[in-house]
Design a protein around this motif. Structure first.
Motif, PDB file in Angstrom:
ATOM      1  N   SER A  68       0.818  -1.229   0.000  1.00 46.44           N
ATOM      2  CA  SER A  68       0.000   0.000   0.000  1.00 46.44           C
ATOM      3  C   SER A  68       0.847   1.272   0.000  1.00 46.44           C
ATOM      4  CB  SER A  68      -0.957   0.001   1.200  1.00 46.44           C
ATOM      5  OG  SER A  68      -0.240   0.221   2.417  1.00 46.44           O
ATOM      6  N   VAL A  69       2.127   1.171   0.408  1.00 40.61           N
ATOM      7  CA  VAL A  69       2.973   2.383   0.467  1.00 40.61           C
ATOM      8  C   VAL A  69       4.162   2.320  -0.490  1.00 40.61           C
ATOM      9  CG1 VAL A  69       2.365   2.807   2.879  1.00 40.61           C
ATOM     10  CG2 VAL A  69       4.443   1.510   2.370  1.00 40.61           C
ATOM     11  N   TRP A  70       4.336   1.185  -1.183  1.00 41.69           N
ATOM     12  CA  TRP A  70       5.513   0.981  -2.053  1.00 41.69           C
ATOM     13  C   TRP A  70       5.567   2.040  -3.144  1.00 41.69           C
ATOM     14  CZ3 TRP A  70       8.696  -2.425   0.023  1.00 41.69           C
ATOM     15  CH2 TRP A  70       9.794  -2.891  -0.694  1.00 41.69           C
ATOM     16  N   MET A  71       6.754   2.569  -3.405  1.00 35.16           N
ATOM     17  CA  MET A  71       6.936   3.601  -4.430  1.00 35.16           C
ATOM     18  C   MET A  71       7.484   2.966  -5.714  1.00 35.16           C
ATOM     19  SD  MET A  71       8.653   6.369  -1.813  1.00 35.16           S
ATOM     20  CE  MET A  71       8.721   7.837  -2.836  1.00 35.16           C
ATOM     21  N   ASP A  72       7.515   3.740  -6.786  1.00 39.28           N
ATOM     22  CA  ASP A  72       8.006   3.218  -8.069  1.00 39.28           C
ATOM     23  C   ASP A  72       9.428   2.676  -7.959  1.00 39.28           C
ATOM     24  OD1 ASP A  72       5.632   3.877  -9.225  1.00 39.28           O
ATOM     25  OD2 ASP A  72       6.331   5.750 -10.122  1.00 39.28           O
ATOM     26  N   ASP A  73      10.263   3.351  -7.136  1.00 39.50           N
ATOM     27  CA  ASP A  73      11.667   2.947  -7.013  1.00 39.50           C
ATOM     28  C   ASP A  73      11.918   2.002  -5.843  1.00 39.50           C
ATOM     29  OD1 ASP A  73      12.324   4.546  -9.189  1.00 39.50           O
ATOM     30  OD2 ASP A  73      12.654   6.314  -7.933  1.00 39.50           O
ATOM     31  N   GLY A  74      10.844   1.597  -5.143  1.00 38.30           N
ATOM     32  CA  GLY A  74      11.017   0.657  -4.046  1.00 38.30           C
ATOM     33  C   GLY A  74      10.389   1.133  -2.751  1.00 38.30           C
ATOM     34  N   SER A  75      10.884   0.594  -1.651  1.00 35.28           N
ATOM     35  CA  SER A  75      10.369   0.939  -0.325  1.00 35.28           C
ATOM     36  C   SER A  75      10.633   2.410  -0.016  1.00 35.28           C
ATOM     37  CB  SER A  75      11.073   0.055   0.708  1.00 35.28           C
ATOM     38  OG  SER A  75      11.016   0.633   1.976  1.00 35.28           O
ATOM     39  N   PRO A  76       9.659   3.136   0.558  1.00 41.13           N
ATOM     40  CA  PRO A  76       9.869   4.557   0.882  1.00 41.13           C
ATOM     41  C   PRO A  76      11.121   4.784   1.727  1.00 41.13           C
ATOM     42  CG  PRO A  76       7.573   3.969   1.211  1.00 41.13           C
ATOM     43  CD  PRO A  76       8.294   2.693   0.904  1.00 41.13           C
ATOM     44  N   LEU A  77      11.358   3.900   2.714  1.00 42.72           N
ATOM     45  CA  LEU A  77      12.518   4.075   3.584  1.00 42.72           C
ATOM     46  C   LEU A  77      13.817   4.053   2.776  1.00 42.72           C
ATOM     47  CD1 LEU A  77      13.116   2.780   7.097  1.00 42.72           C
ATOM     48  CD2 LEU A  77      14.814   2.188   5.389  1.00 42.72           C
ATOM     49  N   LEU A  78      13.896   3.145   1.815  1.00 40.26           N
ATOM     50  CA  LEU A  78      15.109   3.051   0.991  1.00 40.26           C
ATOM     51  C   LEU A  78      15.206   4.227   0.019  1.00 40.26           C
ATOM     52  CD1 LEU A  78      17.621   1.460   0.101  1.00 40.26           C
ATOM     53  CD2 LEU A  78      16.171   0.237  -1.511  1.00 40.26           C
ATOM     54  N   VAL A  79      14.094   4.561  -0.616  1.00 37.08           N
ATOM     55  CA  VAL A  79      14.084   5.653  -1.605  1.00 37.08           C
ATOM     56  C   VAL A  79      14.530   6.968  -0.964  1.00 37.08           C
ATOM     57  CG1 VAL A  79      12.611   7.060  -3.118  1.00 37.08           C
ATOM     58  CG2 VAL A  79      12.330   4.574  -3.083  1.00 37.08           C
ATOM     59  N   TYR A  80      13.930   7.317   0.181  1.00 31.09           N
ATOM     60  CA  TYR A  80      14.282   8.587   0.839  1.00 31.09           C
ATOM     61  C   TYR A  80      15.706   8.552   1.403  1.00 31.09           C
ATOM     62  CZ  TYR A  80       9.400  10.128   0.538  1.00 31.09           C
ATOM     63  OH  TYR A  80       8.157  10.510   0.087  1.00 31.09           O
ATOM     64  N   SER A  81      16.129   7.386   1.910  1.00 31.25           N
ATOM     65  CA  SER A  81      17.494   7.274   2.450  1.00 31.25           C
ATOM     66  C   SER A  81      18.530   7.479   1.347  1.00 31.25           C
ATOM     67  CB  SER A  81      17.695   5.910   3.116  1.00 31.25           C
ATOM     68  OG  SER A  81      16.827   5.750   4.219  1.00 31.25           O
ATOM     69  N   LEU A  82      18.274   6.925   0.167  1.00 28.61           N
ATOM     70  CA  LEU A  82      19.205   7.101  -0.957  1.00 28.61           C
ATOM     71  C   LEU A  82      19.242   8.560  -1.428  1.00 28.61           C
ATOM     72  CD1 LEU A  82      18.504   3.839  -3.001  1.00 28.61           C
ATOM     73  CD2 LEU A  82      20.636   4.432  -1.815  1.00 28.61           C
ATOM     74  N   ARG A  83      18.092   9.234  -1.359  1.00 27.18           N
ATOM     75  CA  ARG A  83      18.058  10.666  -1.710  1.00 27.18           C
ATOM     76  C   ARG A  83      18.880  11.474  -0.708  1.00 27.18           C
ATOM     77  NH1 ARG A  83      11.602  11.509  -3.025  1.00 27.18           N
ATOM     78  NH2 ARG A  83      11.482  10.109  -4.831  1.00 27.18           N
ATOM     79  N   GLN A  84      18.812  11.077   0.569  1.00 28.82           N
ATOM     80  CA  GLN A  84      19.620  11.754   1.599  1.00 28.82           C
ATOM     81  C   GLN A  84      21.111  11.599   1.286  1.00 28.82           C
ATOM     82  OE1 GLN A  84      18.205   9.786   5.141  1.00 28.82           O
ATOM     83  NE2 GLN A  84      16.710  11.384   5.606  1.00 28.82           N
TER      84      GLN A  84
END
Length: 317
Positions: A68-84
């Motif tokens: 229900s929360v998965w993003m196009d590039d994967g798990s939100p936690l991973l996506v935002y952490s990689l952006r950081q």
């Protein structure tokens, strides 16, 4: 004395399944819930319960929540952490890598990524503002384990917590003000922190003290009194008593106190993840509205906001 060693930064978060499938969730939860820092019950008692009951039952349910929360590039936690990682590296004159305590990319992978770029001294920044043995200490354990497999150890510095750092509090306050400007202001601001068993705090874990101080500092920064801001603990698991007050029970009570418009945030989380996007934003909203609340407004985590990255840069520097 000047330090001529090449430095690099390892950002660390808890971790996430590789996919939103029951098998991937089972593998991730198995690693996470096997850690004695997370569940410190006797192994002969805990392992049969974990593998025989909890993982088979919970994995399919949790996989649905992740979907229900998965993003196009994967798990939100991973996506935002990689952006950081990307943004922090752009601001610093040194390499930055990501490691997770559980799952991928592993702590070992993060360290090896830095060392392959000539890094000799690693600055480890666990993305937990408030210290807890269940999270921050688990990072230290994981590093020790990863170091055992390396032929050459880097020297390293460990940032234990940053709950009282002025830039962290200012970043939280800025996110609240921006939310108020865009969405209007509620009657009350609730800070919901991830819970831990009360027994751990009784044994000396300083986590609740850090959460309380974070809330007090944020209240002072925003100019809010005790009738305008409060704090609770979410995500309890199992039958034993956890830190109180509980988020869900508080949400049932607030409308009875005349608080019909609520703003809620999760200051213990560095990035949005399952516990914020599904548990708070969906489940908690349902509880509050069913109890008579009229408006429920979730304030996103700091994620890769400029203020958050500036704070990380200052911590590292």
């Amino acid at each position: 004395m000047e330090n001529n060693k090449k430095q690099g930064v390892l950002l660390v978060n808890l971790g996430t399944p590789d996919e939103a499938t029951p098998a991937a969730v089972r593998k991730f939860l198995g690693e996470f819930l096997h850690d004695k820092r997370v569940v410190n019950l006797t192994r002969w008692l805990w392992c049969p319960i974990l593998h025989g009951v909890i993982l088979p039952i919970r994995s399919p349910k949790v996989a649905k929540l992740y979907q229900s929360v998965w993003m196009d590039d994967g798990s939100p936690l991973l996506v935002y952490s990689l952006r950081q990682v990307e943004k922090l590296q752009a601001k610093l004159d040194m390499p930055v890598a990501l490691g997770m305590t559980y799952g991928n990319p592993s702590l070992k992978f993060g360290i090896e990524t830095l060392m392959s770029q000539g890094v000799e001294e690693v600055i480890v920044l666990p993305l937990y503002p408030q210290y807890s043995g269940t999270t921050t200490a688990a990072v230290s354990d994981g590093l020790t384990k990863a170091f055992k497999t390396l032929p050459v150890l880097p020297s390293y510095q460990f940032i234990r917590d940053y709950y009282s750092q002025p830039l962290y509090i200012k970043a939280l306050a800025a996110s609240v003000r921006e939310h108020w400007e865009s969405n209007g202001r509620g009657d009350y601001l609730l800070c919901s922190y991830h819970g831990i068993p009360k027994r751990l705090a009784d044994e000396g874990d300083i986590y609740p003290n850090h959460c309380e101080e974070t809330t007090e500092l944020l209240a002072a920064e925003l100019g809010l009194n005790k009738d305008q801001i409060g704090m609770t603990y979410q995500s309890r698991f199992g039958r034993e008593e956890w830190l109180k007050p509980y988020t869900d029970k508080t949400l049932e009570e607030l409308p009875k106190r005349g608080i019909k418009k609520l703003d809620i945030m999760a200051p213990a989380f560095s990035v949005d993840c399952l516990e914020t996007l599904e548990e708070i934003s969906d489940q908690c909203q349902e509880i509050f509205l069913e109890a008579g609340g009229e408006r429920f407004s979730y304030i996103s985590c700091l994620n890769d906001s400029d203020q958050h990255i500036d704070m990380m840069k200052q911590l590292v520097s």
